[in-house]
Design an enzyme around this catalytic site. Structure first.
Site, PDB file in Angstrom:
ATOM      1  N   SER A 241       0.835  -1.221   0.000  1.00 27.08           N
ATOM      2  CA  SER A 241       0.000   0.000   0.000  1.00 27.08           C
ATOM      3  C   SER A 241       0.862   1.260   0.000  1.00 27.08           C
ATOM      4  O   SER A 241       0.552   2.240  -0.694  1.00 27.08           O
ATOM      5  CB  SER A 241      -0.975   0.003   1.185  1.00 27.08           C
ATOM      6  OG  SER A 241      -0.306  -0.258   2.393  1.00 27.08           O
ATOM      7  N   HIS A 271      -1.971  -8.947   1.941  1.00 31.64           N
ATOM      8  CA  HIS A 271      -1.702  -7.667   2.628  1.00 31.64           C
ATOM      9  C   HIS A 271      -2.899  -7.383   3.561  1.00 31.64           C
ATOM     10  O   HIS A 271      -3.204  -8.193   4.439  1.00 31.64           O
ATOM     11  CB  HIS A 271      -1.470  -6.595   1.551  1.00 31.64           C
ATOM     12  CG  HIS A 271      -0.887  -5.294   2.031  1.00 31.64           C
ATOM     13  ND1 HIS A 271      -0.313  -5.121   3.265  1.00 31.64           N
ATOM     14  CD2 HIS A 271      -0.794  -4.069   1.420  1.00 31.64           C
ATOM     15  CE1 HIS A 271       0.113  -3.870   3.386  1.00 31.64           C
ATOM     16  NE2 HIS A 271      -0.178  -3.206   2.293  1.00 31.64           N
ATOM     17  N   HIS A 318       5.605 -12.880   7.551  1.00 31.73           N
ATOM     18  CA  HIS A 318       5.816 -11.484   7.171  1.00 31.73           C
ATOM     19  C   HIS A 318       7.013 -11.402   6.233  1.00 31.73           C
ATOM     20  O   HIS A 318       7.961 -12.173   6.349  1.00 31.73           O
ATOM     21  CB  HIS A 318       6.059 -10.590   8.397  1.00 31.73           C
ATOM     22  CG  HIS A 318       5.810  -9.149   8.095  1.00 31.73           C
ATOM     23  ND1 HIS A 318       6.785  -8.319   7.597  1.00 31.73           N
ATOM     24  CD2 HIS A 318       4.685  -8.401   8.179  1.00 31.73           C
ATOM     25  CE1 HIS A 318       6.269  -7.120   7.407  1.00 31.73           C
ATOM     26  NE2 HIS A 318       4.994  -7.134   7.739  1.00 31.73           N
ATOM     27  N   ARG A 327       2.740  -5.130  16.810  1.00 33.44           N
ATOM     28  CA  ARG A 327       1.355  -4.670  16.646  1.00 33.44           C
ATOM     29  C   ARG A 327       0.380  -5.755  17.109  1.00 33.44           C
ATOM     30  O   ARG A 327      -0.720  -5.459  17.564  1.00 33.44           O
ATOM     31  CB  ARG A 327       1.100  -4.294  15.176  1.00 33.44           C
ATOM     32  CG  ARG A 327       2.039  -3.194  14.670  1.00 33.44           C
ATOM     33  CD  ARG A 327       1.892  -2.967  13.173  1.00 33.44           C
ATOM     34  NE  ARG A 327       2.205  -4.159  12.394  1.00 33.44           N
ATOM     35  CZ  ARG A 327       2.059  -4.261  11.077  1.00 33.44           C
ATOM     36  NH1 ARG A 327       1.603  -3.231  10.379  1.00 33.44           N
ATOM     37  NH2 ARG A 327       2.378  -5.374  10.429  1.00 33.44           N
ATOM     38  N   ASP A 373      -2.503  -8.704  11.570  1.00 32.42           N
ATOM     39  CA  ASP A 373      -3.849  -9.130  11.186  1.00 32.42           C
ATOM     40  C   ASP A 373      -4.354 -10.321  11.997  1.00 32.42           C
ATOM     41  O   ASP A 373      -5.550 -10.624  11.972  1.00 32.42           O
ATOM     42  CB  ASP A 373      -3.868  -9.479   9.691  1.00 32.42           C
ATOM     43  CG  ASP A 373      -3.484  -8.280   8.831  1.00 32.42           C
ATOM     44  OD1 ASP A 373      -4.067  -7.205   9.060  1.00 32.42           O
ATOM     45  OD2 ASP A 373      -2.612  -8.409   7.974  1.00 32.42           O
TER      46      ASP A 373
HETATM   47  N1  CMX Z   1       1.102 -19.909   5.726  1.00 31.95           N
HETATM   48  C1  CMX Z   1       1.523 -20.780   4.774  1.00 31.95           C
HETATM   49  N2  CMX Z   1       2.583 -20.552   3.985  1.00 31.95           N
HETATM   50  C2  CMX Z   1       3.271 -19.417   4.186  1.00 31.95           C
HETATM   51  C3  CMX Z   1       2.930 -18.485   5.170  1.00 31.95           C
HETATM   52  C4  CMX Z   1       1.776 -18.749   5.954  1.00 31.95           C
HETATM   53  N3  CMX Z   1       1.330 -17.905   6.865  1.00 31.95           N
HETATM   54  N4  CMX Z   1       3.811 -17.465   5.130  1.00 31.95           N
HETATM   55  C5  CMX Z   1       4.689 -17.750   4.139  1.00 31.95           C
HETATM   56  N5  CMX Z   1       4.359 -18.921   3.561  1.00 31.95           N
HETATM   57  C6  CMX Z   1       4.993 -19.553   2.432  1.00 31.95           C
HETATM   58  C7  CMX Z   1       4.970 -18.646   1.218  1.00 31.95           C
HETATM   59  O1  CMX Z   1       3.709 -18.724   0.568  1.00 31.95           O
HETATM   60  C8  CMX Z   1       6.122 -19.175   0.414  1.00 31.95           C
HETATM   61  O2  CMX Z   1       5.703 -20.372  -0.197  1.00 31.95           O
HETATM   62  P1  CMX Z   1       6.230 -20.795  -1.685  1.00 31.95           P
HETATM   63  O3  CMX Z   1       7.721 -20.856  -1.567  1.00 31.95           O
HETATM   64  O4  CMX Z   1       5.568 -22.105  -1.925  1.00 31.95           O
HETATM   65  O5  CMX Z   1       5.772 -19.696  -2.593  1.00 31.95           O
HETATM   66  C9  CMX Z   1       7.138 -19.542   1.502  1.00 31.95           C
HETATM   67  O6  CMX Z   1       6.370 -19.744   2.699  1.00 31.95           O
HETATM   68  C10 CMX Z   1       8.191 -18.493   1.751  1.00 31.95           C
HETATM   69  O7  CMX Z   1       7.516 -17.273   2.007  1.00 31.95           O
HETATM   70  P2  CMX Z   1       8.193 -16.164   2.946  1.00 31.95           P
HETATM   71  O8  CMX Z   1       9.448 -15.728   2.280  1.00 31.95           O
HETATM   72  O9  CMX Z   1       8.273 -16.662   4.341  1.00 31.95           O
HETATM   73  O10 CMX Z   1       7.093 -15.020   2.951  1.00 31.95           O
HETATM   74  P3  CMX Z   1       6.842 -13.877   1.850  1.00 31.95           P
HETATM   75  O11 CMX Z   1       7.740 -12.741   2.179  1.00 31.95           O
HETATM   76  O12 CMX Z   1       6.886 -14.411   0.471  1.00 31.95           O
HETATM   77  O13 CMX Z   1       5.339 -13.493   2.155  1.00 31.95           O
HETATM   78  C11 CMX Z   1       3.483 -12.966   3.518  1.00 31.95           C
HETATM   79  C12 CMX Z   1       4.983 -12.763   3.290  1.00 31.95           C
HETATM   80  C13 CMX Z   1       3.022 -12.059   4.631  1.00 31.95           C
HETATM   81  C14 CMX Z   1       2.754 -12.574   2.220  1.00 31.95           C
HETATM   82  C15 CMX Z   1       3.244 -14.453   3.876  1.00 31.95           C
HETATM   83  O14 CMX Z   1       3.864 -14.739   5.095  1.00 31.95           O
HETATM   84  C16 CMX Z   1       1.780 -14.811   3.922  1.00 31.95           C
HETATM   85  O15 CMX Z   1       1.201 -15.134   2.876  1.00 31.95           O
HETATM   86  N6  CMX Z   1       1.138 -14.757   5.153  1.00 31.95           N
HETATM   87  C17 CMX Z   1      -0.289 -14.999   5.279  1.00 31.95           C
HETATM   88  C18 CMX Z   1      -1.080 -13.795   4.794  1.00 31.95           C
HETATM   89  C19 CMX Z   1      -0.944 -12.627   5.775  1.00 31.95           C
HETATM   90  O16 CMX Z   1      -1.112 -12.782   6.972  1.00 31.95           O
HETATM   91  N7  CMX Z   1      -0.686 -11.436   5.219  1.00 31.95           N
HETATM   92  C20 CMX Z   1      -0.665 -10.186   6.037  1.00 31.95           C
HETATM   93  C21 CMX Z   1       0.732  -9.601   6.194  1.00 31.95           C
HETATM   94  C22 CMX Z   1       0.687  -8.297   6.984  1.00 31.95           C
HETATM   95  C23 CMX Z   1      -0.012  -7.216   6.204  1.00 31.95           C
HETATM   96  O17 CMX Z   1       0.504  -6.769   5.171  1.00 31.95           O
HETATM   97  O18 CMX Z   1      -1.128  -6.823   6.586  1.00 31.95           O
END
Ligand code: CMX
Length: 438
Positions: A241, A271, A318, A327, A373
């Site tokens: 964002s 996000h 994250h 948070r 979240d």
């Molecule tokens: N559950 C399952 N798998 C997850 C995960 C979770 N909570 N968090 C990361 N992973 C996975 C990723 O999808 C990725 O998988 P692939 O290699 O198969 O693509 C792998 O673990 C490595 O990811 P990462 O480097 O640890 O995390 P990213 O930086 O790529 O992504 C985030 C960060 C937040 C998008 C991810 O942790 C996620 O999808 N979390 C759940 C959604 C969420 O809570 N988002 C809110 C974030 C805060 C905000 O912006 O509001």
């Protein structure tokens, strides 16, 4: 109020000499190396943006102008003793770099109250959208519809000198922030309360008025929304964002365009939409298990099932943080202070006990800890704001504070249009010294 604007100008001008020196005399200083993994994993860790308002540390969490969240809870002015800090104060801090006095905060509250009138056409635009469209669709469309009022756009068209852009951007930013609670509450009442709208109360603070207009007008909800608006306000410049708002603004798009774009980014499930996903995921779990008081073992199995299905566990992980998000902790403490035995909050706490080791054991999730979240929905739900599809709008209202403050800095500093370099697959293969196998 010219007072706040002048203070911003004075404090930001002090940085202009540094900025000019950096660009003119030190432009060739190397900041680090970029490897293929960084580019292909979403540009993680590449220092590529100048953002003044806040800084995120992977092992400590967010700091706003050097202050952590617990410090801000102590230092920022509050409406009443023992209450939560006012987001107006955080905005002042992000803009000016100093902890405001209560008088400064009241000045901002009053300024926003005088700017809060939403033009009828924005309501008409909302009313023209099907009521069952996503609240974030209605929110971002309403923001876009108000671009008509942009004084920056008018000044630009009239040929104003670029050194004054920041002044017009400041005016748009203040007006847009001031209007957002009314827009958000209008959407809320339209969708969930039969269009039975509540008029603003200009004597209330920005977040207190939002609670009032939503129809959840207790002191505790006002305090919860004040806290909520503070903790979601900013997370340095690279999140979707913030970065989107900055990027779109770099084309000299006005604040309404830039922020609407940022909000469309916030609406994504990885996000800001994750706050709704957390609630949906817990609902699905309790439905499947047939209990709203699941055991740790049941939760563990459900998390494993989610991972097997190739879905994410929302609220966990994250892109930068490698600890429990402060948070999250601040909200957990709010619950401990005010709430006794809420089943949903108990479940959220149980997930916090169970999820991290399971996520860690996958070996690929870099951060097994909860983010902001994971907790927010359960708090809102406790106070009767049960409509989880609206939660991302609340996140958006808060996020305006940081990303729009940054937009004023962008125009003050005269930051240029953003234009990173992109390369083809062939180029990456050449760099890696390998041949295509396709
Ligand atoms: N559950 C399952 N798998 C997850 C995960 C979770 N909570 N968090 C990361 N992973 C996975 C990723 O999808 C990725 O998988 P692939 O290699 O198969 O693509 C792998 O673990 C490595 O990811 P990462 O480097 O640890 O995390 P990213 O930086 O790529 O992504 C985030 C960060 C937040 C998008 C991810 O942790 C996620 O999808 N979390 C759940 C959604 C969420 O809570 N988002 C809110 C974030 C805060 C905000 O912006 O509001």
């Amino acid at each position: 109020m010219e007072y706040i604007k002048n203070r911003f100008y004075e404090s930001a001008m002090k940085n202009m000499t540094d900025l000019q020196k950096l660009r003119k005399d030190h432009g060739d200083v190397v900041l680090g190396q970029v490897n293929i993994d960084q580019v292909l994993s979403g540009m993680k860790g590449i220092p590529a943006l100048l953002t003044e308002t806040s800084k995120l540390d992977a092992n400590e969490g967010i700091r706003f102008r050097g202050y952590s969240l617990p410090e801000l809870q102590q230092k920022l002015p509050k409406m009443d003793d023992g209450g939560e800090p006012l987001p107006e104060g955080l905005f002042y801090l992000m803009m000016i770099g100093e902890i405001p006095t209560k008088e400064d905060v009241i000045n901002i509250s009053k300024d926003w109250a005088t700017r809060a009138h939403v033009p009828q056409h924005a309501f008409d635009v909302i009313d023209a959208i099907p009521k069952n469209s996503r609240p974030m669709t209605q929110f971002s469309t309403a923001i876009l519809s108000m671009a008509y009022d942009s004084v920056f756009m008018k000044a630009y068209r009239a040929g104003v000198n670029k050194k004054f852009y920041w002044d017009f951007m400041y005016e748009d930013v203040m007006t847009l922030i001031a209007r957002l609670p009314r827009i958000a509450a209008y959407i809320y009442r339209r969708i969930y309360h039969n269009g039975n709208h509540i008029e603003p109360n200009p004597t209330l603070d920005w977040a207190g008025n939002l609670a009032h207009m939503m129809g959840h007008d207790s002191n505790e909800v006002r305090n919860l929304l004040r806290l909520y608006m503070v903790i979601h306000a900013d997370h340095e410049g690279g999140n979707v964002s913030a970065h989107t708002t900055h990027l779109v603004g770099s084309a000299l798009s006005n604040a309404y365009y830039a922020f609407a774009a940022g909000m469309v980014g916030l609406a994504g499930p990885l996000h800001g939409y994750a706050n709704q996903e957390v609630m949906d995921w817990i609902s699905e779990m309790t439905l499947q298990l047939g209990t709203d008081e699941p055991s740790d073992a049941q939760i563990g199995k459900y998390i494993e099932q989610t991972l097997i299905q190739g879905r994410v566990v929302p609220g966990y992980g994250h892109a930068v943080l490698r600890i429990t998000d402060p948070r999250f902790t601040v909200q957990q403490q709010f619950a401990e202070k005010y709430i006794v035995n809420d089943k949903l909050i108990n479940t959220v706490n149980a997930i916090y006990r169970v999820a991290p080791p399971i996520l860690e054991a996958t070996g690929k999730i870099k951060n097994p800890w909860p983010n902001v979240d994971a907790f927010s929905g359960s708090l809102l739900n406790h106070y009767g704001i049960t409509e989880s599809s609206f939660y991302t709008v609340l996140f958006g209202v808060s996020r305006s504070l940081g990303v729009l403050a940054s937009l004023v800095f962008d125009r003050m500093y005269g930051l240029p249009i953003e234009r990173p370099n992109s390369q083809t697959m062939e180029w990456f293969l050449n760099k890696a010294g390998i041949q295509s196998e396709g």
